[in-house]
Design a protein around this motif. Structure first.
Motif, PDB file in Angstrom:
ATOM      1  N   MET A   8       0.846  -1.195   0.000  1.00 41.57           N
ATOM      2  CA  MET A   8       0.000   0.000   0.000  1.00 41.57           C
ATOM      3  C   MET A   8       0.884   1.250   0.000  1.00 41.57           C
ATOM      4  O   MET A   8       1.849   1.320   0.740  1.00 41.57           O
ATOM      5  N   SER A   9       0.544   2.202  -0.829  1.00 44.07           N
ATOM      6  CA  SER A   9       1.389   3.387  -0.966  1.00 44.07           C
ATOM      7  C   SER A   9       1.042   4.451   0.075  1.00 44.07           C
ATOM      8  O   SER A   9      -0.117   4.619   0.425  1.00 44.07           O
ATOM      9  N   ASN A  10       2.090   5.138   0.605  1.00 43.55           N
ATOM     10  CA  ASN A  10       1.763   6.276   1.469  1.00 43.55           C
ATOM     11  C   ASN A  10       2.237   7.583   0.850  1.00 43.55           C
ATOM     12  O   ASN A  10       2.582   8.530   1.544  1.00 43.55           O
ATOM     13  N   LYS A  11       2.273   7.599  -0.486  1.00 48.26           N
ATOM     14  CA  LYS A  11       2.602   8.838  -1.195  1.00 48.26           C
ATOM     15  C   LYS A  11       1.511   9.878  -0.930  1.00 48.26           C
ATOM     16  O   LYS A  11       0.367   9.498  -0.647  1.00 48.26           O
ATOM     17  N   PRO A  12       1.832  11.161  -1.040  1.00 50.41           N
ATOM     18  CA  PRO A  12       0.794  12.185  -0.814  1.00 50.41           C
ATOM     19  C   PRO A  12      -0.297  12.142  -1.898  1.00 50.41           C
ATOM     20  O   PRO A  12      -0.060  11.638  -3.000  1.00 50.41           O
ATOM     21  N   ILE A  13      -1.470  12.665  -1.542  1.00 44.45           N
ATOM     22  CA  ILE A  13      -2.596  12.667  -2.501  1.00 44.45           C
ATOM     23  C   ILE A  13      -2.506  13.951  -3.320  1.00 44.45           C
ATOM     24  O   ILE A  13      -2.759  15.043  -2.807  1.00 44.45           O
ATOM     25  N   ARG A  14      -2.157  13.816  -4.589  1.00 40.80           N
ATOM     26  CA  ARG A  14      -1.996  15.010  -5.432  1.00 40.80           C
ATOM     27  C   ARG A  14      -3.062  15.096  -6.508  1.00 40.80           C
ATOM     28  O   ARG A  14      -3.325  16.147  -7.056  1.00 40.80           O
ATOM     29  N   LYS A  15      -3.645  13.937  -6.848  1.00 37.98           N
ATOM     30  CA  LYS A  15      -4.538  13.899  -8.010  1.00 37.98           C
ATOM     31  C   LYS A  15      -5.967  13.579  -7.584  1.00 37.98           C
ATOM     32  O   LYS A  15      -6.166  12.772  -6.673  1.00 37.98           O
ATOM     33  N   ALA A  16      -6.903  14.193  -8.287  1.00 40.74           N
ATOM     34  CA  ALA A  16      -8.314  13.874  -8.004  1.00 40.74           C
ATOM     35  C   ALA A  16      -9.048  13.562  -9.299  1.00 40.74           C
ATOM     36  O   ALA A  16      -8.794  14.177 -10.343  1.00 40.74           O
ATOM     37  N   ILE A  17      -9.961  12.597  -9.195  1.00 33.51           N
ATOM     38  CA  ILE A  17     -10.810  12.213 -10.328  1.00 33.51           C
ATOM     39  C   ILE A  17     -12.213  12.800 -10.118  1.00 33.51           C
ATOM     40  O   ILE A  17     -12.767  12.711  -9.019  1.00 33.51           O
ATOM     41  N   PHE A  18     -12.752  13.363 -11.191  1.00 32.65           N
ATOM     42  CA  PHE A  18     -14.124  13.876 -11.183  1.00 32.65           C
ATOM     43  C   PHE A  18     -14.902  13.173 -12.307  1.00 32.65           C
ATOM     44  O   PHE A  18     -14.718  13.510 -13.477  1.00 32.65           O
TER      45      PHE A  18
END
Ligand code: G1P
Length: 294
Positions: free
Chosen positions: A1-11
């Motif tokens: 499981m990744s703990n990279k920051p959340i940068r992208k969002a899907i709409f």
């Protein structure tokens, strides 16, 4: 499981908006305004306030106007500047994602929410991401996505925004059920079901259209079969992912308005109008007058 920051969002904005005809015959449902802002702008603003940098729209036919909305309109900006309407100009500019940070891709077949999300797999790559369903408009002191981001710092894993609904409404939504664990200000989800038949919901906790998900969901979406309605459900794929990853549910502190329903949409308009100091007093008077008249 990744703990990279959340940068992208899907709409996901490919839906036809049949619940809102005739308003949506020629314009996308996401472009209908709540007070004076298109619904999709409210939702993009919510994501930006939560720190999202890249905005990925899953569109469909007849949705081009959404792309126009998130572009610079030179003629309009020149006119506003010439007329000294600097505040309006500033607001227009503030609503724009940075150049190169907005992506539109098409869901070529209307195969459901799960399929729409899967369409973004190559754009998201190997990092966790936010997902915001524009039909649902949160309204509170803090944006729902901002609250989720804060909670995610503690939980990691997959995190879903929840809101209690009346039991008569549970058949319209995804519903989550829990282990009673409040240790991280979020509850461990032990199961979820998409639109349970009336009277069969395991709880009243509606999956309210705000998610932080790990990229492993894409492989499961790829294998996910359509349900009896012919749609690939995100909830079904999340249920599969629960076998190997944690899912947390967080009860949003504000209100949520389902703008896919007429009543929810009207409610949202009133709630957002009451936030506007120029409108609030007159809106109160207007509502009082309507109530007295009827
Ligand atoms: C989708 C999800 C459902 C969620 C709802 C919130 O359903 O599948 O789990 O509760 O959004 O709006 P839809 O509204 O696309 O039928």
């Amino acid at each position: 499981m990744s703990n990279k920051p959340i940068r992208k969002a899907i709409f996901p904005v490919a839906g036809l908006g049949t619940r809102f005809l005739p308003a949506t015959k020629a314009i996308p449902k996401e472009m209908i305004t709540v007070v004076d802002k298109p619904i999709i702008q409210h939702v993009v603003d919510e994501a930006r306030a939560a720190g999202i940098e890249e905005f990925i729209f899953i569109t469909g036919r007849n949705k081009n106007v959404i792309e126009e909305h998130f572009d610079q309109q030179y003629e309009l900006e020149t006119l506003l500047s010439e007329r000294g309407k600097i505040d309006v100009l500033k607001e227009l500019r503030a609503g724009l994602p940075q150049a190169g940070n907005v992506i539109f891709t098409r869901q070529q077949n209307p195969l459901g929410l799960g399929h729409a999300v899967w369409c973004a797999r190559n754009i998201i790559g190997d990092e966790p991401f936010a997902l915001l369903l524009p039909d649902m408009l949160p309204h509170g002191e803090k944006g729902c996505m901002s609250e989720l981001m804060q909670i995610y710092q503690k939980t990691g894993g997959n995190l879903i925004g929840l809101k209690n609904v009346d039991p008569s409404e549970t058949h319209k939504y995804g519903i989550a059920s829990f282990d009673e664990d409040n240790s991280k200000n979020a509850r461990a989800i032990n199961d979820m079901v998409e639109k349970p038949a009336q009277g069969t919901a395991p709880s009243n906790s509606m999956i309210m259209g705000r998610y932080i998900l790990q990229p492993e969901i894409f492989d499961l979406l790829e294998k996910q079969h359509a349900d009896s309605s012919g749609e690939i459900q995100l909830t079904d794929a999340m249920r599969q992912l629960m076998k190997s990853q944690d899912f947390w549910g967080y009860e949003y502190q504000g209100d949520i308005y389902d703008c896919g329903s007429r009543l929810g949409f009207l409610n949202a308009n009133i709630a957002f109008a009451m936030d506007d100091p120029e409108l609030a007093k007159s809106v109160k008077k207007m509502l009082k007058r309507h109530v007295e008249k009827n």
